[in-house]
Design an enzyme around this catalytic site. Sequence first.
Site, PDB file in Angstrom:
ATOM      1  N   PRO A  90       0.834  -1.212   0.000  1.00 19.32           N
ATOM      2  CA  PRO A  90       0.000   0.000   0.000  1.00 19.32           C
ATOM      3  C   PRO A  90       0.860   1.250   0.000  1.00 19.32           C
ATOM      4  CG  PRO A  90      -0.879  -1.597   1.542  1.00 19.32           C
ATOM      5  CD  PRO A  90       0.438  -2.149   1.063  1.00 19.32           C
ATOM      6  N   CYS A  91       0.371   2.272  -0.697  1.00 19.19           N
ATOM      7  CA  CYS A  91       1.227   3.419  -0.999  1.00 19.19           C
ATOM      8  C   CYS A  91       0.996   4.624  -0.101  1.00 19.19           C
ATOM      9  CB  CYS A  91       0.986   3.848  -2.443  1.00 19.19           C
ATOM     10  SG  CYS A  91      -0.702   4.442  -2.753  1.00 19.19           S
ATOM     11  N   GLN A  92       0.035   4.589   0.823  1.00 15.94           N
ATOM     12  CA  GLN A  92      -0.354   5.813   1.505  1.00 15.94           C
ATOM     13  C   GLN A  92       0.793   6.487   2.245  1.00 15.94           C
ATOM     14  OE1 GLN A  92      -2.006   2.967   1.459  1.00 15.94           O
ATOM     15  NE2 GLN A  92      -4.214   3.283   1.319  1.00 15.94           N
ATOM     16  N   GLY A  93       1.714   5.702   2.770  1.00 15.05           N
ATOM     17  CA  GLY A  93       2.813   6.300   3.512  1.00 15.05           C
ATOM     18  C   GLY A  93       3.811   7.028   2.637  1.00 15.05           C
ATOM     19  N   PHE A  94       3.760   6.759   1.317  1.00 14.04           N
ATOM     20  CA  PHE A  94       4.709   7.369   0.397  1.00 14.04           C
ATOM     21  C   PHE A  94       4.054   8.377  -0.533  1.00 14.04           C
ATOM     22  CE2 PHE A  94       5.793   2.784   0.868  1.00 14.04           C
ATOM     23  CZ  PHE A  94       6.890   2.937   1.699  1.00 14.04           C
TER      24      PHE A  94
END
Length: 419
Positions: free
Chosen positions: A115-119
């Site tokens: 999942p990409c939310q942290g980036f």
Amino acid sequence: MESGCRVYGAVEGIFDEIFVIMDKVKQYTVIDLFAGAGGLSLGLYLSGWHGLFAIEKNAFAFETLKHNLIENKKHFDWPKWLPQTNHDINEILKNYSKQLEALQGKVDLVAGGPPCQGFSMAGKRVKDDVRNQLVFSYIKFIKLVQPKMILFENVKGFTEPYSQIVINALEGLGYAVKPHVIDFSEYGVPQRRKRFILVGVKEGLCSPDIFEQLLKENRDAFLAERGLSTTVTLQEAISDLLRSNGELPTPDRKGFNSGKYGKGELTAYEKLMRGDYPEAHDVPNSHSFAHHTADKLSCYKRLLAEYPERGKRIDGKAREGWGINQRGITVLDPNAVSPTITGQPDDYLHYSEPRIMTVRECARIQSFPDWYEIQKKYTTGGKMRKIEVPRYSQVGNAIPPLFAEQAGNVLKLMLHNEG
């Protein structure tokens, strides 16, 4: 080795014939990690890959993948040892490590990224976001399965230090790797969407450096076969989905109406996305219109009539005087590709009608064909955002299948060169 890969490019005019031969000779196998609603799996299915299984934690997203690719298209040869439901990758690593090790030598490709939310550049980039730690789970999975090839995808903001961690770890496992930043709008997707794509290949096989070059060499022939130009505008993608076509009650959303298909001349992209789906359906799946307040409707009408610039986000002080109460909005430009589709339905105003986009319109822009039916809730809010991934978010989080199909074709070419 690079020259050996290139002989299979479409520039020689034998693109389709090669894939027919390849599919008869070998069945190419793939596992999809962090699969979401199945955008990557769909593209790989369309390019002739055979899925073994997919891992996705969220029940909503997995339901969409299951409905379309497991039950409808029979894409996966799902193993008996793995329950056919949503799974956390860490639970898979803990409970099925022996089964994963037994797959060594049987898996051509592991695709997908955490999942990409942290980036993400679109939201708050949180260095210590717990979701960022899933890159280590990904590496553990690769170590156990040892596929011939890896296709790792993440947001453009996936850069130092995490991208280097992944690169170093994969090289330590015996993979030659090559990172790319690719704009999907250059491959027929009607959307500016740049993503970090990392290709890894077991040392001794075809060099990963050739991946993007092959993509470009084969792109024009792939798109031309479908009647598409390299660039597809927003209007060319969704002009047959106007509210003015008429409305019927939404089949799976009580109290809401959905738009009907337009009956005018279709663009090549609309023909590709529609297929024969309208023949059996009165309304497109997930084409349900939101309920707007009188104030919001008035604001939207004024923006369409008076706002001077299309395709640029209106936020900050620019909202003053326009009655925009949300954090920001973009009035879409029909004659350009769309901005990056997100999971937030209020981000964009339709280019000619005073309303936000429907899930189906977002899915079209992401290049999901209309037969691909999005499942579960349309929207959610509050604390439920932590556990639910509604239809808008499922679509916004996906890899465009039209690009994934082209990537799947190229990866098969690279493997076939070694076969």
